[in-house]
Design an enzyme around this catalytic site. Structure first.
Site, short mmCIF file in Angstrom:
data_model
loop_
_atom_site.label_atom_id
_atom_site.label_comp_id
_atom_site.label_asym_id
_atom_site.label_seq_id
_atom_site.Cartn_x
_atom_site.Cartn_y
_atom_site.Cartn_z
N ASP A 1 15.01 30.69 13.96
CA ASP A 1 13.95 31.40 13.25
C ASP A 1 14.26 31.27 11.76
OD1 ASP A 1 12.20 33.10 12.09
OD2 ASP A 1 12.90 34.92 13.11
N SER B 1 3.16 19.07 -1.02
CA SER B 1 1.86 18.52 -0.62
C SER B 1 0.94 18.23 -1.80
CB SER B 1 1.18 19.54 0.30
OG SER B 1 -0.18 19.23 0.46
N GLU C 1 -1.97 18.88 -1.82
CA GLU C 1 -2.90 20.01 -1.93
C GLU C 1 -2.55 20.89 -3.12
OE1 GLU C 1 -5.66 20.95 0.02
OE2 GLU C 1 -5.53 19.01 1.02
N TYR D 1 -2.77 27.78 1.74
CA TYR D 1 -1.74 26.79 2.09
C TYR D 1 -1.15 26.17 0.82
CZ TYR D 1 0.16 22.21 3.45
OH TYR D 1 0.97 21.10 3.60
N LYS E 1 2.66 26.16 -0.79
CA LYS E 1 3.42 24.93 -1.05
C LYS E 1 3.87 24.85 -2.51
CE LYS E 1 3.89 22.79 2.88
NZ LYS E 1 5.18 22.38 3.43
P1 NAP Z 1 2.78 19.65 11.86
O1 NAP Z 1 2.58 18.53 12.80
O2 NAP Z 1 1.76 20.74 11.78
O3 NAP Z 1 4.21 20.29 12.19
C1 NAP Z 1 4.59 21.50 11.58
C2 NAP Z 1 5.88 21.98 12.21
O4 NAP Z 1 6.18 23.26 11.63
C3 NAP Z 1 5.82 22.19 13.72
O5 NAP Z 1 7.04 21.82 14.29
C4 NAP Z 1 5.60 23.70 13.85
O6 NAP Z 1 6.16 24.25 15.04
C5 NAP Z 1 6.38 24.22 12.66
N1 NAP Z 1 5.85 25.54 12.28
C6 NAP Z 1 4.59 25.84 11.90
N2 NAP Z 1 4.45 27.16 11.65
C7 NAP Z 1 5.67 27.70 11.91
C8 NAP Z 1 6.18 29.02 11.86
N3 NAP Z 1 5.42 30.04 11.47
N4 NAP Z 1 7.47 29.21 12.23
C9 NAP Z 1 8.24 28.15 12.61
N5 NAP Z 1 7.82 26.88 12.69
C10 NAP Z 1 6.55 26.67 12.33
O7 NAP Z 1 2.97 19.11 10.36
P2 NAP Z 1 3.32 17.63 9.86
O8 NAP Z 1 2.04 16.90 9.71
O9 NAP Z 1 4.42 17.08 10.67
O10 NAP Z 1 3.83 17.94 8.38
C11 NAP Z 1 5.22 18.16 8.11
C12 NAP Z 1 5.35 18.88 6.79
O11 NAP Z 1 4.74 18.12 5.75
C13 NAP Z 1 4.69 20.25 6.75
O12 NAP Z 1 5.47 21.08 5.95
C14 NAP Z 1 3.35 19.98 6.06
O13 NAP Z 1 2.86 21.13 5.42
C15 NAP Z 1 3.76 18.90 5.08
N6 NAP Z 1 2.69 17.96 4.69
C16 NAP Z 1 1.99 17.30 5.66
C17 NAP Z 1 1.01 16.41 5.27
C18 NAP Z 1 0.23 15.62 6.31
O14 NAP Z 1 -0.78 14.99 5.94
N7 NAP Z 1 0.67 15.57 7.55
C19 NAP Z 1 0.75 16.18 3.91
C20 NAP Z 1 1.51 16.87 2.96
C21 NAP Z 1 2.49 17.74 3.36
P3 NAP Z 1 5.23 24.89 16.18
O15 NAP Z 1 4.84 23.74 17.04
O16 NAP Z 1 6.14 25.86 16.84
O17 NAP Z 1 4.05 25.53 15.51
#
Ligand code: NAP
Length: 319
Positions: free
Chosen positions: A57, A124, A126, A148, A152
């Protein structure tokens, strides 16, 4: 053998980064909020049995510190976050709380336990929000327009502050949208590909979407995670934009997929309930710093990426 912790191991980037690091010879420990989680990304990439998955956690600093002391990683990739802009309007406080406190807890634990541990933070595009000048560079003005994005920005500047105050090795990757087959179904590109495929198979009538005239700089997740690794192999920490350098409108993307699947454009329905209270009109960045300093290479056009994603979706679609 280097040891890396990846938080958010069951997310899109967590799975691809874990696969990449395993190929580089790393021992990978994946943090998850619950062991009963769905690890379909790791299973899909056939690496679930190669990773030690640990429940943590990230809001509990004692637990974070205990685990970092026991594991003594060389690198931590902090990918866990409530990552949906849409969801952040529904749960602004939870989004802000998790996306910021988890970062503080990690950094404080690193500082107290072993300040030599290198940290990657998932920032991000964003954060730039109300864009005044394109293309975006590492020096562009920050003006977040969603809960969001606000979370970030707070996390990003927490990292910058600790880096500058305590000389910690913390690098932030400011990533623009990046997609893959492992993207959660609620995200735009995955939803369009999946639902369009269902229309073409006669299992769905229409595709409902919000404002499709906005433009985004989209890329391929599998290539973007390589940049995360490269950032932690440098002599000095820094922040890097990771992007394709071009923006495409959501409308162009839908019509491209519809054309490929021979679907009439009339089946794309605009539903105002999907509109966001505030949105970015157009955004794209420059990836020169990453290419020059990290030697990261990226030359994919997003329509090439869409071809790859559509092919993978068709191959894996369970009838
Ligand atoms: P994702 O697929 O949504 O994965 C997010 C991860 O964070 C999951 O393992 C999720 O676990 C965990 N998580 C979410 N809420 C949580 C909480 N309250 N407590 C504990 N764990 C939590 O995201 P991603 O696309 O792999 O992105 C990875 C990172 O890059 C993130 O920080 C995202 O904001 C950032 N990002 C992504 C993008 C993009 O286009 N993909 C762009 C810029 C930045 P659960 O399954 O348990 O929810």
């Amino acid at each position: 053998m280097k040891k890396a912790i990846i938080t958010g191991i069951n997310g899109q980037d967590g799975a691809y980064l874990a696969s990449f690091l395993l190929n580089m010879g790393y021992t990978v420990i994946g943090f998850t909020r619950k062991k009963s989680n769905n690890f379909k990304g790791l299973e899909y990439l056939k690496i679930l049995d190669k990773i030690e998955v640990v429940e943590c956690d990230l809001l509990n600093i004692n637990k974070v510190a205990e685990l970092l002391s026991a594991i003594q990683p060389d690198e931590i990739y902090n990918l866990a976050a409530q990552s949906s802009v849409y969801q952040s309007y529904k749960e602004p406080i939870n989004t802000f709380e998790f996306n910021t406190l988890s970062v503080f807890n990690l950094i404080e634990s690193i500082k107290n336990i072993n300040p030599k541990i290198k940290l990657y933070q998932a920032s991000s595009s964003e954060m730039f929000g109300r864009v005044k000048k394109l293309p975006i560079t590492e020096e562009s003005l920050i003006h977040p327009v969603s809960p969001y994005a606000i979370s970030k920005v707070a996390a990003h500047y927490t990292c910058v502050n600790y880096r500058e105050s305590y000389e910690m090795f913390i690098s932030c990757g400011i990533l623009f949208n990046h997609e893959s087959y492992l993207r959660n179904d609620t995200f735009f590109i995955k939803k369009v590909i999946r639902e369009s495929l269902e229309i073409s198979l006669g299992k769905r009538d229409v595709l409902k979407v919000g404002n499709i005239d906005i433009k985004r700089d989209f890329g391929f997740a599998k290539k973007y995670v390589e940049a995360m690794y490269l950032m932690l192999q440098q002599d000095k920490p820094s922040d890097f934009l990771i992007c394709s350098g071009q923006s495409v409108s959501l409308r162009e993307i839908i019509y491209y997929i519809f054309d490929k699947l021979k679907i009439s454009k009339d089946l794309c329905i605009i539903d105002p309930t999907f509109y966001r209270p505030s949105d970015i009109e157009d955004i794209y960045g420059i990836n020169e710093k990453a290419k020059k300093e990290l030697n990261w290479n990226y030359d994919l056009n997003f329509f090439n990426v869409l071809d790859i994603l559509l092919e993978e979706e068709v191959k894996n679609y369970k009838k």
